[in-house]
Enzyme design. Structure first.
Site, short mmCIF file in Angstrom:
data_model
loop_
_atom_site.label_atom_id
_atom_site.label_comp_id
_atom_site.label_asym_id
_atom_site.label_seq_id
_atom_site.Cartn_x
_atom_site.Cartn_y
_atom_site.Cartn_z
N TYR A 135 0.87 -1.17 0.00
CA TYR A 135 0.00 0.00 0.00
C TYR A 135 0.91 1.23 0.00
O TYR A 135 1.41 1.64 1.04
CB TYR A 135 -0.87 -0.05 1.25
CG TYR A 135 -1.95 0.99 1.37
CD1 TYR A 135 -2.21 1.91 0.36
CD2 TYR A 135 -2.75 1.04 2.52
CE1 TYR A 135 -3.22 2.84 0.50
CE2 TYR A 135 -3.76 1.97 2.65
CZ TYR A 135 -3.99 2.87 1.64
OH TYR A 135 -4.99 3.80 1.79
N LYS A 163 -0.91 -1.43 -4.57
CA LYS A 163 -1.85 -0.32 -4.70
C LYS A 163 -0.98 0.93 -4.79
O LYS A 163 -0.37 1.35 -3.81
CB LYS A 163 -2.74 -0.27 -3.46
CG LYS A 163 -3.67 0.92 -3.32
CD LYS A 163 -4.46 0.78 -2.01
CE LYS A 163 -5.53 1.84 -1.81
NZ LYS A 163 -5.06 3.21 -1.73
#
Lengths: 299, 299
Positions: A135, A163
């Site tokens: 992330y 991501k």
């Protein structure tokens, strides 16, 4: 469809002033996402205020989401924490609760080195056994992943996807090509940043990690499906329709804006955790006006 | 002497892998500071890894420090947290334990607005009754205090002083003059950033909030006393003697360096909380070499 591809919808986590999760309101939010048929749910992401909730409250929230989705929609859950041992415990909780994967950000107070982030991620993946999504969120963590660090991490067993933060639309294509060349074949690459998501999906990104989809999943899903089907014109048309919302996100932050939308739609009256304040009345009117316009445009 | 003026020494908080404070090692550190006669102790600052320790462990650490200092040296303690209600509880704990003041940083995950930080600080000061020192530390929080926000906060009842981040030596004088003009008469203004502290004290800052003083208080105290007595030459000479240490701080971070110094001096073998890693062997050798040089220079 590859793991976590398509639309990943990130709902808020309604909670009271004391940080106690309102499970009824969360259930309403998750039900909306299931009904819309999003491809995955990003629970307790930054929009889900994971860093503001205790381990116990995070476990309660995840339990509601897993109960509601059943086996039908994978739940990806934020497991980030300042301490490595705490992130390991959160990832173990997530695995035990039936989450499909954990979203791990390089949360920091003392700025971290690349080697420290590498160790942190490897330890959480290894000690939890939960598939980990990198992330990358410099807007909240202020840590910047280099291409080299992403390459190292993408080859660690148990680290399964990334991501990415918002890229400028004109740079997504080259960013994506570079990241594909440095990650294993089939490693799903997705983007945050709702206002450049249409372009990311048109360029062939695997996943849109979406804040807006957490509260308005239908229009986001139409956009993703259009891009996946090669209907570039329709994807761009829907993106243009949403541009007033993107302007609100840029002005007030997506977090504060979606709390207001959830309130206006009657889904949740919760406010963000303090010190984050709800939008003031004038801003709220502006959000309401945008919502009305959007309903007309999509009618 | 004004409240919190002079040398405020910030020790590490030795803890084990699970985040449990080593009270014996902490006591050794605090005793060194008492013996040296520092003007205040900055417990659980960024160097004291406050954000990595639970409420209970912070309370244990504070209790050791208060027991050790008695009423002789004021203890200022980090009470920062991501949530406002948590910061309030930490400040209440600190008040109950006998701390002289609380250091409050604008800790954030979601970036905060100026109004949010104002509300956060005002709430903690009001609901705890603990005197609050504004802890401006953009290197860890990534929040930037404007002059206007400092002015607003400095006039809130219960907000009593400011700890500024490192300023460039050539800009300290004007920064200090501007801040004096915008804060109440007698509001103590201090600086962090050990490598420009001599200049700050020479320019008339009230307080040096010092990382090095947490482990090597004597030389820091000599520098502060020289500056306070108007012996600019001696203050600059001592600062120059410390320049190899400042270089280590800049290269490895002051936090990682002082953990290594504490280990080399036999005061504490603790490592920083993971994900922060101890310095590698080569860096440790470099620190040891600097310490030897410093001992010779100060002999």
């Amino acid at each position: 469809m590859a793991f976590l591809s398509g639309l990943s919808a990130f709902p808020i986590t309604p909670s009271d002033r004391g940080g106690h999760v309102d499970t009824a309101a969360l259930k309403r939010l998750v039900t909306r996402l299931c009904t819309a048929g999003v491809d995955s749910i990003g629970l307790l992401g930054s929009t889900g205020t994971y860093m503001y909730l205790s381990r116990e409250e995070r476990r309660r929230a995840l339990s509601v989401a897993i109960d509601e989705t059943g086996a039908s929609i994978p739940v990806v859950v934020g497991v980030g924490a300042l301490r490595t041992d705490e992130a390991v415990r959160l990832a173990q909780d997530a695995k035990a609760s039936g989450a499909a994967a954990g979203l791990l950000a390089a949360v920091s107070y003392a700025p971290l080195t690349e080697d420290e982030v590498f160790e942190h991620f490897s330890t959480v993946a290894r000690e939890s056994g939960l598939p980990i999504v990198i992330y990358d969120n410099p807007g909240t963590t202020h840590f910047r992943f280099t291409a080299n660090l992403v390459e190292r991490l993408a080859h660690v067993p148990g680290i399964v996807a990334i991501k990415n933060p918002t890229e400028k639309p004109e740079e997504i294509s080259s960013h994506l090509a570079q990241q594909r060349s440095m990650t294993p074949k089939g490693f799903p690459i997705g983007y945050s940043g709702d206002w450049s998501a249409a372009e990311a999906m048109i360029c062939g990104a695997d996943t849109w990690y979406s804040v807006l989809a957490g509260i308005l999943p239908d229009v986001c899903l139409r956009m993703v499906r259009a891009a996946q089907n090669g209907d570039v014109e329709e994807a761009r048309r829907l993106d243009a329709t949403l541009s007033p919302i993107w302007d609100l996100f840029k002005q007030f932050s997506s977090l504060r804006t979606v709390y207001t939308i959830a309130d206006l739609l009657g889904v949740s009256k919760a406010e963000p955790p303090r010190p984050i304040l709800p939008l003031p009345a004038l801003a709220k009117e502006k959000v309401a006006h945008c919502l009305t316009l959007l309903e007309q445009d999509l009618a």
